[in-house]
Design a protein around this motif. Sequence first.
Motif, mmCIF file in Angstrom:
data_model
loop_
_atom_site.group_PDB
_atom_site.id
_atom_site.type_symbol
_atom_site.label_atom_id
_atom_site.label_comp_id
_atom_site.label_asym_id
_atom_site.label_seq_id
_atom_site.Cartn_x
_atom_site.Cartn_y
_atom_site.Cartn_z
ATOM 1 N N GLY A 401 0.790 -1.304 -0.049
ATOM 2 C CA GLY A 401 -0.042 -0.059 0.169
ATOM 3 C C GLY A 401 0.935 1.237 0.056
ATOM 4 O O GLY A 401 2.157 1.152 0.183
ATOM 5 N N GLN A 402 0.263 2.175 -0.195
ATOM 6 C CA GLN A 402 0.830 3.740 -0.112
ATOM 7 C C GLN A 402 0.649 4.494 1.217
ATOM 8 O O GLN A 402 -0.626 4.475 1.725
ATOM 9 N N LEU A 403 1.869 5.226 1.718
ATOM 10 C CA LEU A 403 1.542 5.577 3.059
ATOM 11 C C LEU A 403 1.500 7.092 2.776
ATOM 12 O O LEU A 403 1.801 7.861 1.819
ATOM 13 N N ALA A 404 0.634 7.845 3.397
ATOM 14 C CA ALA A 404 0.611 9.162 3.568
ATOM 15 C C ALA A 404 -0.093 9.701 4.955
ATOM 16 O O ALA A 404 -0.316 8.935 5.442
ATOM 17 N N VAL A 405 0.352 11.033 5.064
ATOM 18 C CA VAL A 405 0.084 11.877 6.253
ATOM 19 C C VAL A 405 -1.159 12.824 5.922
ATOM 20 O O VAL A 405 -1.013 13.539 4.965
ATOM 21 N N ARG A 406 -2.343 12.425 6.993
ATOM 22 C CA ARG A 406 -3.427 13.506 6.655
ATOM 23 C C ARG A 406 -3.316 14.406 7.940
ATOM 24 O O ARG A 406 -3.386 13.970 8.981
ATOM 25 N N THR A 407 -3.105 15.880 7.602
ATOM 26 C CA THR A 407 -3.219 16.784 8.761
ATOM 27 C C THR A 407 -3.336 18.019 8.240
ATOM 28 O O THR A 407 -3.137 18.377 7.015
ATOM 29 N N ASP A 408 -3.558 18.932 9.090
ATOM 30 C CA ASP A 408 -3.824 20.534 9.015
ATOM 31 C C ASP A 408 -2.941 21.417 9.227
ATOM 32 O O ASP A 408 -2.880 22.393 9.152
ATOM 33 N N ASP A 409 -1.692 20.995 9.481
ATOM 34 C CA ASP A 409 -0.474 21.549 10.297
ATOM 35 C C ASP A 409 0.662 21.571 9.258
ATOM 36 O O ASP A 409 1.788 21.889 9.924
ATOM 37 N N GLY A 410 0.599 21.064 8.278
ATOM 38 C CA GLY A 410 1.807 21.100 7.422
ATOM 39 C C GLY A 410 2.749 19.980 7.580
ATOM 40 O O GLY A 410 3.992 20.024 7.070
ATOM 41 N N ALA A 418 7.698 5.697 0.868
ATOM 42 C CA ALA A 418 6.191 5.934 1.265
ATOM 43 C C ALA A 418 5.489 4.931 0.863
ATOM 44 O O ALA A 418 4.135 5.093 0.788
ATOM 45 N N ARG A 419 5.869 3.853 0.762
ATOM 46 C CA ARG A 419 5.259 2.541 0.333
ATOM 47 C C ARG A 419 5.577 1.471 1.364
ATOM 48 O O ARG A 419 6.850 1.588 1.995
ATOM 49 N N ILE A 420 4.439 0.718 1.879
ATOM 50 C CA ILE A 420 5.067 -0.332 2.610
ATOM 51 C C ILE A 420 5.308 -1.544 2.017
ATOM 52 O O ILE A 420 4.922 -1.826 0.841
ATOM 53 N N ALA A 421 6.375 -2.231 2.527
ATOM 54 C CA ALA A 421 6.721 -3.500 1.744
ATOM 55 C C ALA A 421 5.645 -4.554 1.532
ATOM 56 O O ALA A 421 5.007 -4.450 2.590
ATOM 57 N N PRO A 422 5.724 -5.276 0.495
ATOM 58 C CA PRO A 422 4.535 -6.152 0.538
ATOM 59 C C PRO A 422 4.528 -7.293 1.702
ATOM 60 O O PRO A 422 5.500 -7.749 1.958
ATOM 61 N N LEU A 423 3.383 -7.290 2.281
ATOM 62 C CA LEU A 423 3.149 -8.274 3.459
ATOM 63 C C LEU A 423 2.718 -9.561 3.035
ATOM 64 O O LEU A 423 1.921 -9.585 2.038
ATOM 65 N N PRO A 424 3.301 -10.628 3.410
ATOM 66 C CA PRO A 424 2.902 -12.081 3.069
ATOM 67 C C PRO A 424 1.471 -12.236 3.587
ATOM 68 O O PRO A 424 1.088 -11.788 4.654
#
Length: 474
Positions: A401-410, A418-424
């Motif tokens: 999956g793709q990682l991201a940060v959701r915030t209003d503070d910059g 920014a991606r997680i390695a494939p999980l078995p």
Amino acid sequence: MKPDDLPARVTPRVIPIQPVIEPARRIQPRATQGRITRWRWAMVLLTQAFFLGVPWLQVDGRQALLFHLERQRFDVFGLVLWPQDLIYLTGVLVASALLLFLATALAGRVWCGFSCPQTVYTEIFLWIEHRFEGDRSARLRLDAAPWTADKILRRGGRHLAWILFSLWTGFTFVGYFTPMRELAASVPAGTTGPWEIFWVLFYGLATLGNAGWLREKICLHMCPYARFQGSLMDPRTQVVSYDLPRGEPRQPAKAGKDKAPGAGDCIDCTMCVQVCPVGIDIRDGMQYECIGCGVCIDACDRVMERLQRPTGLIRFAARDRAVAGGLAGLRGWLARPRVAVYAGLLALTLAAMAWGLAARAPLGFDILRDRGVMARPVEDGAVENVYRLRLRNHTGRPLDGQLAVRTDDGLALGAEPARIAPLPAAGTADMVLSVRLPAEAALERAGRTLPVELRVTLPTGERVSERSTFIVPR
């Protein structure tokens, strides 16, 4: 005083001491046949096919049902459950209790008589005993006979078969906690672990003791269900009962012989007592010892058939004999407050579990803050917090999956990928992640704790998020 005036010598009388507790008699139930007995054996075969066969089944290349305590993971027919999912175990236990209450309200101790493990294994052990020592009369004669070579062979063969079946049961039980195929391969190789050996012997000994020796004593003296079952029933509950007005007064009779005027249908043959696995007389009325197995119904029906009289002298019936029959009686049997409450709560519990499983994300993760470094400055005056993500794959296929940060503070991701390695499939992984706050924003928010949400977007478009905090030093 003259010698003649002396009292005569009194010969002491020996009074036998009665035991305070009479020794328990061993119950030797007679084998019977009939529709109830066939239903009971169908449940024996069904439950044992499930118990003995499920550990060998494979789903998505994994054991279908495995409680892997070492890896802290439960595989349940394709579902992957972790310690965080114990709410589903709670739901299963609540649903099982409600189902038991519902069955009791409808048909008394039908669970005890048909599906309880104690009853199931007792029936299997009795069947083995019947194969080696014969039916009830033959076993009673063997009990009273002196020890001969024939008696030693019969008793020894019976005990050997009991032990082998108990060990097989214990081995299967351990196979629910240790992968069954690995456990089976370790036995001929001699590499079985000490804990596996201990639990095989422990559970095998428990099976041998409960089903081979204690038998009905578990139901009579140790099982708490027998004590509170009465509070779950009402006069319309269907229980095994004797039709007293029809059966009394009793009069012995032979097959085909007409009964005397005014006599009841019961001929006092005691067949209902001889087949009872707990040794009670159902003609004495409802008793807490009765496990609702119904074998006395089959025994009595066979006697009535030989006498050419109507069957059903002993049957499943409501204590309220005034209940209407037919469709009206069926509605009255089902439409009762306690039945409605138990059924409604059971439906709600199952619906909640189904909704929870349907809404469960394929990926789960926990955010653990790096305790060694709460917050640290980096180049250009920015502030960085470090987190450790513990990822769990809830499915039987690899995930990324793709990682991201959701915030209003910059806030934004640091230099980590920014991606997680494939999980078995059904696997776990840890990864380190850094989140940064630009220098200008760090000066404005010095000394504050900011909310931050980490989000993983799966290839299917589904999003999974967890919340944490971002610390800005002064």
